[in-house]
Scaffold this motif. Structure first.
Motif, short mmCIF file in Angstrom:
data_model
loop_
_atom_site.label_atom_id
_atom_site.label_comp_id
_atom_site.label_asym_id
_atom_site.label_seq_id
_atom_site.Cartn_x
_atom_site.Cartn_y
_atom_site.Cartn_z
N ILE A 99 -11.42 8.32 -5.01
CA ILE A 99 -10.24 7.85 -4.28
C ILE A 99 -9.00 7.99 -5.16
O ILE A 99 -7.96 8.48 -4.73
CB ILE A 99 -10.44 6.39 -3.84
CG1 ILE A 99 -11.56 6.28 -2.80
CG2 ILE A 99 -9.14 5.82 -3.26
CD1 ILE A 99 -11.95 4.84 -2.48
N ASN A 100 -9.14 7.55 -6.41
CA ASN A 100 -8.01 7.66 -7.35
C ASN A 100 -7.67 9.12 -7.63
O ASN A 100 -6.49 9.50 -7.69
CB ASN A 100 -8.35 6.94 -8.65
CG ASN A 100 -7.13 6.66 -9.50
OD1 ASN A 100 -6.09 6.24 -8.99
ND2 ASN A 100 -7.24 6.89 -10.79
N ILE A 128 -5.75 10.54 -4.70
CA ILE A 128 -4.35 10.10 -4.71
C ILE A 128 -3.54 10.92 -5.70
O ILE A 128 -2.38 11.29 -5.46
CB ILE A 128 -4.26 8.60 -5.04
CG1 ILE A 128 -4.83 7.76 -3.89
CG2 ILE A 128 -2.82 8.17 -5.32
CD1 ILE A 128 -4.99 6.29 -4.23
N PHE A 151 -5.94 2.85 -11.65
CA PHE A 151 -5.50 2.84 -10.24
C PHE A 151 -4.09 2.28 -10.13
O PHE A 151 -3.61 1.54 -10.98
CB PHE A 151 -6.44 1.96 -9.41
CG PHE A 151 -7.68 2.67 -8.94
CD1 PHE A 151 -7.90 2.86 -7.59
CD2 PHE A 151 -8.62 3.14 -9.83
CE1 PHE A 151 -9.04 3.50 -7.14
CE2 PHE A 151 -9.76 3.78 -9.40
CZ PHE A 151 -9.98 3.96 -8.04
N CYS A 152 -3.44 2.67 -9.03
CA CYS A 152 -2.13 2.07 -8.73
C CYS A 152 -2.34 0.73 -8.06
O CYS A 152 -3.38 0.45 -7.50
CB CYS A 152 -1.32 2.99 -7.83
SG CYS A 152 -2.13 3.41 -6.27
N GLY A 190 0.81 -1.21 0.00
CA GLY A 190 0.00 0.00 0.00
C GLY A 190 0.84 1.26 0.00
O GLY A 190 0.32 2.37 -0.10
N SER A 232 -9.84 -1.56 -4.42
CA SER A 232 -10.97 -0.64 -4.57
C SER A 232 -12.11 -1.29 -5.35
O SER A 232 -13.28 -1.04 -5.08
CB SER A 232 -10.51 0.64 -5.27
OG SER A 232 -9.59 1.35 -4.47
N LYS A 258 -4.18 -0.38 -4.31
CA LYS A 258 -5.30 0.49 -3.93
C LYS A 258 -6.59 -0.08 -4.46
O LYS A 258 -6.62 -0.74 -5.47
CB LYS A 258 -5.10 1.91 -4.46
CG LYS A 258 -6.08 2.89 -3.86
CD LYS A 258 -6.02 2.91 -2.36
CE LYS A 258 -7.14 3.74 -1.73
NZ LYS A 258 -7.15 3.66 -0.28
#
Length: 504
Positions: free
Chosen positions: A161-162, A165, A500-501, A26, A144, A504
């Protein structure tokens, strides 16, 4: 995993225990740090903990930090002794009260590469499909995605959320939070409730048309139309807010232009607090545009220093630079016309550029009088009057600076901050909303399209109540796509979570 629906159309997910248990860092991989957080999610999370620590999962108090010792897991446990890998903090989040809705465990390891690699290798060695133990490294955004699939978030909240970040400035963070906290979800849900109500009234007209009088039908249709028109106005305002957000994400283009040797590069260096541009007394030093991304009081700004613009030049390279400078001026959101206070005349080419703008697409122009340390206050007042007369049709903002003494630089930054705020705020003074381009496209191509079709068909002489109902259904389905409540979402989800990474 199966998708179910209740009578209200709300999604209900049933997550199969056969899904792989996933794990990933994470925290950024490949960087040395004090702590590295390794996340595990899935039905085998307790098994992973018990295998690594030689302890029972029941000893862990949920959502409390515990210090444990973790040991290596070898492919052949009988042939090699197990070695101590680390003494991390461990947190346990039993389902369904976790981020993903599954059993989750976090290992807060020491951040050395050797420790991380050894723990990851040990977890991977626990994969044993023959005994129905399915464990693998996470795909990008898979944590996610499982949170969404298990009903912990809707799609707007997951996307935010993305965005959170990836937020680079305070302003971006501020406007993403409205989606992250579910504010936009409430707006979309209310729209859907209103459209479903309108569609229900249409359905009643269709089902009981023979029992109603024509006057009652017309009254009810007009009532539905009034509600739909009001909805359209709200959606257009919301779309306008989203359009304003694009400039926040891409960056506000700030173009510095003017005659050669007026101090454009010096002002660039002052604003960015870096020596990005070569400063010289030789005219025409800057031959090409210099781009730099900076943060001006929370706003992402792409600052562009251009070649000096003048009427006559025999240098072919300088001519190319001047042509590019003119192009950058047309592309800019805010344009700073830099003028040397010791020679305050505006070149005719510059004057023509500024005055030939489209009245409906006028640039936000700021005139910056530079080198004010070399002129008296009386001369400066005369220069300002001269500039105002030359540009009376545009009424630009005028400010003064000295790159040598730094006088006026903070005032210039304050002025630019206000310009940025004006660019990103709607005419009604409503602040922008940051959401994905996917949402913007659905608002236009699905929701507004369906509403427009309803209004168009309603005015038709041969209007059909079923077609009117289907038009509203098209808009309702569009809202379902935004929230993630529509059927057949696999393609949409793949696009969303691919950005997304990992972890996550």
């Amino acid at each position: 995993m199966n998708l179910l629906r209740n009578t209200l159309g709300k999604r209900l997910y049933v997550t199969s225990s056969n899904l792989p248990t996933i794990y990933a860092l994470g925290t950024p991989a490949g960087t040395k740090s004090a702590i590295a957080i390794l996340r595990v999610s899935g039905s085998q999370a307790p098994h992973i903990y018990e295998s690594l620590t030689k302890q029972r999962i029941t000893k862990l108090k949920p959502r409390f930090a515990h210090v444990d010792q973790i040991y290596s897991i070898n492919n052949n446990l009988q042939s090699e002794p197990r070695s101590l890998l680390d003494s991390p903090l461990v947190l346990y989040f039993p389902k369904p009260n976790s981020f993903t809705g599954e059993d989750m465990i976090e290992f807060h390891l020491h951040g050395g590469k050797a420790i991380i690699d050894a723990v990851i290798k040990s977890i991977s060695n626990l994969h044993d499909p023959n005994n129905l133990i399915n464990i693998r490294y996470s795909e990008p955004g898979e944590f996610s995605r499982r949170a969404f699939q298990n009903g912990k978030f809707d799609l707007t909240e997951v996307e935010s959320i993305n965005d959170l970040i990836n937020a680079e400035t305070e302003t971006q963070r501020k406007y993403v939070v409205s989606s992250f906290n579910g504010k936009n979800k409430m707006i979309f849900t209310q729209w859907r409730t209103n459209l479903v109500s309108a569609m229900a009234k249409l359905t009643a007209l269709i089902d009981f048309a023979d029992d109603n009088e024509m006057e009652n039908d017309s009254y009810l249709l007009n009532e539905i139309e009034t509600e739909v028109v009001r909805m359209k106005e709200q959606i257009i305002k919301f779309t306008d807010q989203l359009n304003k957000s694009k400039i926040l994400i891409d960056g506000i283009k700030l173009v510095l232009f003017g005659s050669p040797n007026v101090g454009k590069s010096s002002i660039l260096n002052c604003i960015t607090s870096e020596e990005l541009a070569i400063v010289s007394d030789i005219p025409g030093t800057t031959r090409d545009s210099i781009n730099s991304v900076i943060d001006i009081n929370g706003y992402k700004v792409v600052i562009i220093d251009t070649a000096g613009i003048r009427n006559k030049s025999d240098d072919p390279i300088e001519k190319i630079g001047i042509r590019k400078a003119k192009q950058k001026f047309q592309e800019g959101d805010i344009c700073l016309l830099i003028i040397d206070s010791t020679n305050a005349s505006i070149d005719s080419t510059l004057l023509e550029m500024v005055q030939s703008q489209d009245k409906d697409n006028m640039k936000q122009l700021v005139v910056v009088l530079n080198k004010t340390d070399l002129v008296s206050s009386q001369e400066l007042t005369q220069i300002k009057n001269q500039i105002e007369n030359s540009l009376s049709s545009i009424s630009p903002l005028i400010t003064t600076v000295s790159c040598k003494t730094q006088d006026g630089i903070q005032q210039l930054l304050s002025m630019l901050t206000k310009q940025c705020r004006d660019l990103t705020t709607t005419q009604e003074g409503v602040e922008p909303i940051i959401m994905s381009q996917r949402v913007n496209d659905i608002l236009t191509n699905d929701i507004l399209y369906g509403i427009d079709e309803f209004l168009r068909n309603k005015e038709s002489q041969n209007r059909d109540l079923i077609i009117l109902s289907e038009s509203l259904k098209y808009s309702i389905d569009g809202i379902g796509k935004i929230l993630g409540d529509a059927v057949g979402l696999d393609e949409v989800l793949n696009v969303v979570f691919s950005k997304f990474c990992i972890g996550k």
